[in-house]
Design a protein around this motif. Structure first.
Motif, PDB file in Angstrom:
ATOM      1  N   ILE A 223      20.030  29.468  43.150  1.00 21.44           N
ATOM      2  CA  ILE A 223      20.643  29.919  44.367  1.00 21.44           C
ATOM      3  C   ILE A 223      20.388  28.956  45.172  1.00 21.44           C
ATOM      4  O   ILE A 223      21.324  28.869  45.862  1.00 21.44           O
ATOM      5  CB  ILE A 223      19.347  31.327  45.013  1.00 21.44           C
ATOM      6  N   LEU A 224      19.116  28.380  45.362  1.00 24.52           N
ATOM      7  CA  LEU A 224      18.660  26.769  45.993  1.00 24.52           C
ATOM      8  C   LEU A 224      20.060  26.039  46.267  1.00 24.52           C
ATOM      9  O   LEU A 224      19.799  25.104  46.868  1.00 24.52           O
ATOM     10  CB  LEU A 224      17.487  25.916  45.908  1.00 24.52           C
ATOM     11  N   ALA A 225      20.263  25.708  44.436  1.00 23.44           N
ATOM     12  CA  ALA A 225      21.588  24.410  44.358  1.00 23.44           C
ATOM     13  C   ALA A 225      22.444  25.350  45.452  1.00 23.44           C
ATOM     14  O   ALA A 225      23.154  24.191  45.904  1.00 23.44           O
ATOM     15  CB  ALA A 225      22.250  24.414  43.078  1.00 23.44           C
ATOM     16  N   SER A 226      22.724  25.860  44.967  1.00 24.31           N
ATOM     17  CA  SER A 226      24.014  26.637  46.230  1.00 24.31           C
ATOM     18  C   SER A 226      23.750  26.405  47.190  1.00 24.31           C
ATOM     19  O   SER A 226      25.120  25.952  47.921  1.00 24.31           O
ATOM     20  CB  SER A 226      24.158  28.239  45.858  1.00 24.31           C
ATOM     21  N   ILE A 227      22.826  26.915  47.807  1.00 24.52           N
ATOM     22  CA  ILE A 227      22.629  26.456  49.880  1.00 24.52           C
ATOM     23  C   ILE A 227      22.081  25.299  49.887  1.00 24.52           C
ATOM     24  O   ILE A 227      22.702  25.090  50.873  1.00 24.52           O
ATOM     25  CB  ILE A 227      21.225  27.287  49.661  1.00 24.52           C
ATOM     26  N   PHE A 228      21.786  24.522  49.053  1.00 26.29           N
ATOM     27  CA  PHE A 228      22.012  22.904  49.166  1.00 26.29           C
ATOM     28  C   PHE A 228      23.321  22.241  49.555  1.00 26.29           C
ATOM     29  O   PHE A 228      23.554  21.615  50.001  1.00 26.29           O
ATOM     30  CB  PHE A 228      21.196  22.100  47.752  1.00 26.29           C
ATOM     31  N   PHE A 229      24.054  22.429  48.629  1.00 23.13           N
ATOM     32  CA  PHE A 229      25.719  21.891  48.679  1.00 23.13           C
ATOM     33  C   PHE A 229      26.475  22.815  50.306  1.00 23.13           C
ATOM     34  O   PHE A 229      27.200  21.942  50.553  1.00 23.13           O
ATOM     35  CB  PHE A 229      26.286  22.237  47.318  1.00 23.13           C
ATOM     36  N   TRP A 230      26.105  23.688  49.987  1.00 20.32           N
ATOM     37  CA  TRP A 230      26.669  24.670  51.144  1.00 20.32           C
ATOM     38  C   TRP A 230      26.487  23.655  52.045  1.00 20.32           C
ATOM     39  O   TRP A 230      26.794  23.679  53.324  1.00 20.32           O
ATOM     40  CB  TRP A 230      25.685  26.245  51.267  1.00 20.32           C
ATOM     41  N   PHE A 231      24.722  23.544  52.828  1.00 18.17           N
ATOM     42  CA  PHE A 231      24.823  22.858  54.204  1.00 18.17           C
ATOM     43  C   PHE A 231      25.034  21.544  53.823  1.00 18.17           C
ATOM     44  O   PHE A 231      25.813  20.794  54.738  1.00 18.17           O
ATOM     45  CB  PHE A 231      23.195  23.120  53.644  1.00 18.17           C
ATOM     46  N   MET A 232      25.172  21.108  52.607  1.00 21.72           N
ATOM     47  CA  MET A 232      25.725  18.868  52.597  1.00 21.72           C
ATOM     48  C   MET A 232      26.876  19.374  52.843  1.00 21.72           C
ATOM     49  O   MET A 232      27.520  18.894  53.305  1.00 21.72           O
ATOM     50  CB  MET A 232      25.872  19.035  51.075  1.00 21.72           C
ATOM     51  N   GLY A 233      28.185  20.880  53.296  1.00 28.79           N
ATOM     52  CA  GLY A 233      29.518  20.955  53.823  1.00 28.79           C
ATOM     53  C   GLY A 233      29.447  20.708  54.970  1.00 28.79           C
ATOM     54  O   GLY A 233      30.449  20.092  55.105  1.00 28.79           O
ATOM     55  N   TYR A 234      28.920  21.733  54.750  1.00 29.65           N
ATOM     56  CA  TYR A 234      29.156  22.292  56.426  1.00 29.65           C
ATOM     57  C   TYR A 234      28.634  21.424  57.528  1.00 29.65           C
ATOM     58  O   TYR A 234      29.246  21.551  58.397  1.00 29.65           O
ATOM     59  CB  TYR A 234      28.241  23.817  56.604  1.00 29.65           C
ATOM     60  N   ASN A 235      27.299  21.111  56.927  1.00 22.36           N
ATOM     61  CA  ASN A 235      27.130  19.993  58.086  1.00 22.36           C
ATOM     62  C   ASN A 235      27.126  18.347  57.666  1.00 22.36           C
ATOM     63  O   ASN A 235      27.199  17.482  59.237  1.00 22.36           O
ATOM     64  CB  ASN A 235      24.944  20.260  57.732  1.00 22.36           C
ATOM     65  N   ALA A 236      27.945  18.192  57.050  1.00 24.14           N
ATOM     66  CA  ALA A 236      28.930  16.958  56.949  1.00 24.14           C
ATOM     67  C   ALA A 236      30.045  16.987  58.474  1.00 24.14           C
ATOM     68  O   ALA A 236      30.244  16.620  59.248  1.00 24.14           O
ATOM     69  CB  ALA A 236      29.430  17.432  55.858  1.00 24.14           C
ATOM     70  N   VAL A 237      30.796  18.227  58.650  1.00 23.00           N
ATOM     71  CA  VAL A 237      31.994  18.309  59.670  1.00 23.00           C
ATOM     72  C   VAL A 237      30.758  18.941  60.865  1.00 23.00           C
ATOM     73  O   VAL A 237      31.600  17.896  62.072  1.00 23.00           O
ATOM     74  CB  VAL A 237      32.905  19.504  59.575  1.00 23.00           C
ATOM     75  N   ARG A 238      30.082  19.789  60.855  1.00 24.93           N
ATOM     76  CA  ARG A 238      29.678  19.860  62.360  1.00 24.93           C
ATOM     77  C   ARG A 238      28.601  18.787  62.868  1.00 24.93           C
ATOM     78  O   ARG A 238      28.756  18.312  64.031  1.00 24.93           O
ATOM     79  CB  ARG A 238      27.972  20.658  62.082  1.00 24.93           C
ATOM     80  N   SER A 239      28.391  17.658  61.679  1.00 30.48           N
ATOM     81  CA  SER A 239      27.627  16.569  62.233  1.00 30.48           C
ATOM     82  C   SER A 239      28.698  14.727  62.749  1.00 30.48           C
ATOM     83  O   SER A 239      28.380  14.127  63.671  1.00 30.48           O
ATOM     84  CB  SER A 239      26.482  15.528  61.347  1.00 30.48           C
ATOM     85  N   HIS A 240      29.387  14.844  62.132  1.00 33.78           N
ATOM     86  CA  HIS A 240      30.686  14.137  62.485  1.00 33.78           C
ATOM     87  C   HIS A 240      32.046  14.507  63.317  1.00 33.78           C
ATOM     88  O   HIS A 240      33.175  13.261  63.812  1.00 33.78           O
ATOM     89  CB  HIS A 240      31.095  13.527  61.050  1.00 33.78           C
ATOM     90  N   LEU A 241      32.031  15.701  63.559  1.00 35.71           N
ATOM     91  CA  LEU A 241      33.152  16.687  64.223  1.00 35.71           C
ATOM     92  C   LEU A 241      33.459  15.899  65.721  1.00 35.71           C
ATOM     93  O   LEU A 241      34.380  15.546  66.385  1.00 35.71           O
ATOM     94  CB  LEU A 241      32.985  17.673  64.655  1.00 35.71           C
ATOM     95  N   SER A 242      32.513  15.484  66.608  1.00 34.15           N
ATOM     96  CA  SER A 242      32.649  14.828  67.966  1.00 34.15           C
ATOM     97  C   SER A 242      33.155  13.552  68.298  1.00 34.15           C
ATOM     98  O   SER A 242      34.203  13.240  68.419  1.00 34.15           O
ATOM     99  CB  SER A 242      31.541  15.465  68.480  1.00 34.15           C
TER     100      SER A 242
END
Length: 192
Positions: free
Chosen positions: A1-20
């Motif tokens: 479960i933690l590995a899944s959560i880790f990759f989820w935040f890797m993907g989602y926050n990649a876009v959130r941190s560089h969107l602007s």
């Protein structure tokens, strides 16, 4: 479960941190336009709270998370092809991604906490946040390297791949497809 959560935040926050940076430099959007996209993302999340809680009572937390991951992958892939003339697609995509975000977030923490016993809930909550924070610390650097050395719009492929990995891992998770009662689902919704 933690590995899944880790990759989820890797993907989602990649876009959130560089969107602007991407939206203003590559698409020529104004700061207000980027703000509107972020608003769309939050709106998608807000719209998803009640349906996400109800979904988990029908199909369980694990399968609800799989739905959320799938929505986010589908939302980010078209962003790869956005041009200044089609930048409105980002807003639509971020509404859908916001739906996925809430569905995943209100289900994964309870999945981890359900593994604990009364005396070690804090420890399991800590594991959850270590996975999320580690991903949020690593991913801006990695996606920044990709954007700087290859192409800016590849951040959406990076995000989709990370979230797809999270989805595949979640498929193989053996625990966590409990169906919360309606009162538990409402509490999860309020906690997120």
């Amino acid at each position: 479960i933690l590995a899944s959560i880790f990759f989820w935040f890797m993907g989602y926050n990649a876009v959130r941190s560089h969107l602007s940076v991407y939206a203003t430099s590559d698409l020529g959007m104004s700061s207000a336009g980027v703000g509107a996209i972020n608003f769309a993302n939050g709106l998608g999340g807000a719209l998803a709270l009640l349906p996400a809680a109800m979904l988990s009572t029908k199909i369980g937390r694990k399968y609800s998370s799989i739905v959320g991951y799938s929505l986010a992958v589908v939302a980010f892939l078209p962003c790869m092809f956005v041009t200044p003339k089609t930048s409105y697609i980002l807003g639509i995509s971020f509404v859908v991604a916001g739906l996925g975000l809430i569905i995943v977030n209100i289900n994964t923490l309870p999945m981890v906490v359900e593994l604990s016993k009364g005396s070690n809930v804090g420890k399991y909550t800590g594991y959850y946040y270590v996975a999320t924070m580690a991903a949020q610390a690593i991913t801006p650097f990695l996606v920044g390297l990709i954007m700087e050395n290859i192409a800016d719009n590849l951040m959406f492929i990076y995000a989709s791949v990370c979230i797809f990995i999270a989805l595949i891992i979640m498929i193989f998770v053996k625990h966590g497809n409990t169906k919360p009662t309606k009162s538990q689902a409402k509490q999860d919704m309020l906690d997120s």
